[in-house]
Design a protein around this motif. Structure first.
Motif, PDB file in Angstrom:
ATOM      1  N   ARG A 158       6.419 -14.576   9.601  1.00  0.00           N
ATOM      2  CA  ARG A 158       7.845 -14.466   9.349  1.00  0.00           C
ATOM      3  C   ARG A 158       8.603 -15.304  10.381  1.00  0.00           C
ATOM      4  O   ARG A 158       8.124 -15.563  11.480  1.00  0.00           O
ATOM      5  N   GLN A 159       9.788 -15.702   9.951  1.00  0.00           N
ATOM      6  CA  GLN A 159      10.641 -16.500  10.836  1.00  0.00           C
ATOM      7  C   GLN A 159      12.081 -16.068  10.670  1.00  0.00           C
ATOM      8  O   GLN A 159      12.634 -16.171   9.571  1.00  0.00           O
ATOM      9  N   ALA A 160      12.663 -15.585  11.749  1.00  0.00           N
ATOM     10  CA  ALA A 160      14.072 -15.218  11.770  1.00  0.00           C
ATOM     11  C   ALA A 160      14.878 -16.428  12.231  1.00  0.00           C
ATOM     12  O   ALA A 160      14.334 -17.338  12.874  1.00  0.00           O
ATOM     13  N   PRO A 161      16.179 -16.461  11.924  1.00  0.00           N
ATOM     14  CA  PRO A 161      17.009 -17.586  12.355  1.00  0.00           C
ATOM     15  C   PRO A 161      16.908 -17.815  13.856  1.00  0.00           C
ATOM     16  O   PRO A 161      16.950 -16.865  14.641  1.00  0.00           O
ATOM     17  N   ASN A 162      16.718 -19.054  14.237  1.00  0.00           N
ATOM     18  CA  ASN A 162      16.660 -19.469  15.643  1.00  0.00           C
ATOM     19  C   ASN A 162      15.476 -18.883  16.401  1.00  0.00           C
ATOM     20  O   ASN A 162      15.495 -18.828  17.638  1.00  0.00           O
ATOM     21  N   LYS A 163      14.475 -18.453  15.680  1.00  0.00           N
ATOM     22  CA  LYS A 163      13.269 -17.939  16.315  1.00  0.00           C
ATOM     23  C   LYS A 163      12.044 -18.669  15.794  1.00  0.00           C
ATOM     24  O   LYS A 163      12.074 -19.260  14.710  1.00  0.00           O
ATOM     25  N   GLU A 164      10.961 -18.619  16.548  1.00  0.00           N
ATOM     26  CA  GLU A 164       9.731 -19.260  16.123  1.00  0.00           C
ATOM     27  C   GLU A 164       9.046 -18.432  15.031  1.00  0.00           C
ATOM     28  O   GLU A 164       9.221 -17.218  14.956  1.00  0.00           O
ATOM     29  N   ARG A 165       8.246 -19.117  14.240  1.00  0.00           N
ATOM     30  CA  ARG A 165       7.468 -18.429  13.213  1.00  0.00           C
ATOM     31  C   ARG A 165       6.383 -17.605  13.909  1.00  0.00           C
ATOM     32  O   ARG A 165       5.668 -18.116  14.778  1.00  0.00           O
ATOM     33  N   GLU A 166       6.260 -16.342  13.526  1.00  0.00           N
ATOM     34  CA  GLU A 166       5.294 -15.462  14.168  1.00  0.00           C
ATOM     35  C   GLU A 166       4.359 -14.828  13.143  1.00  0.00           C
ATOM     36  O   GLU A 166       4.764 -14.535  12.012  1.00  0.00           O
ATOM     37  N   GLY A 167       3.138 -14.608  13.567  1.00  0.00           N
ATOM     38  CA  GLY A 167       2.162 -13.945  12.707  1.00  0.00           C
ATOM     39  C   GLY A 167       2.463 -12.463  12.611  1.00  0.00           C
ATOM     40  O   GLY A 167       2.613 -11.796  13.637  1.00  0.00           O
TER      41      GLY A 167
END
Length: 127
Positions: free
Chosen positions: A38-47
């Motif tokens: 998942r990826q939230a705005p202004n954040k890195e994609r995380e498992g």
């Protein structure tokens, strides 16, 4: 050509549940490690959740343990993510991902560990 197509997601209030599904085509899903990022705005994609090719081994991010469940139906070439007790911080774009091989990064998975990606489906959790 490998294709991953997510569906589901949507908007829900905190404490609610949602599920997302990933339909796999172009190869037999049972031959690959798969997972959800998942990826939230202004954040890195995380498992968020990873599952081995046979479904026997899984990884969950600490933030979702006990609330999310990843599963797969290799006969149907489909990956699932059931999300319960959702929190506002769970919101973001959810991506289905498939690895290049059977081997699965079940500790601290990174986007670079995965080869194929879906287009994403949005999950919004309101407080």
């Amino acid at each position: 050509q490998v294709q991953l197509v997510e569906s589901g997601g949507g908007s829900v209030q905190a404490g609610g549940s949602l599920s997302v599904t990933c339909a796999v085509s172009g190869y037999t899903s049972g031959s690959r490690c798969m997972g959800w990022f998942r990826q939230a705005p202004n954040k890195e994609r995380e498992g968020v959740a990873i599952i081995s090719h046979g479904g026997r081994s899984t990884y969950y991010a600490d933030s979702v343990k006990g609330r999310f469940t990843v599963s797969r139906d290799n006969a149907q070439n489909t990956l699932y993510l059931q999300m319960n007790w959702l929190k506002p911080d769970d919101g973001g774009m959810y991506y289905c991902a498939a690895g290049p091989r059977i081997a699965c990064p079940l500790a601290n998975p990174r986007p670079s560990d995965f080869l194929s990606w879906g287009q994403g489906t949005m999950v919004t959790v309101s407080s």
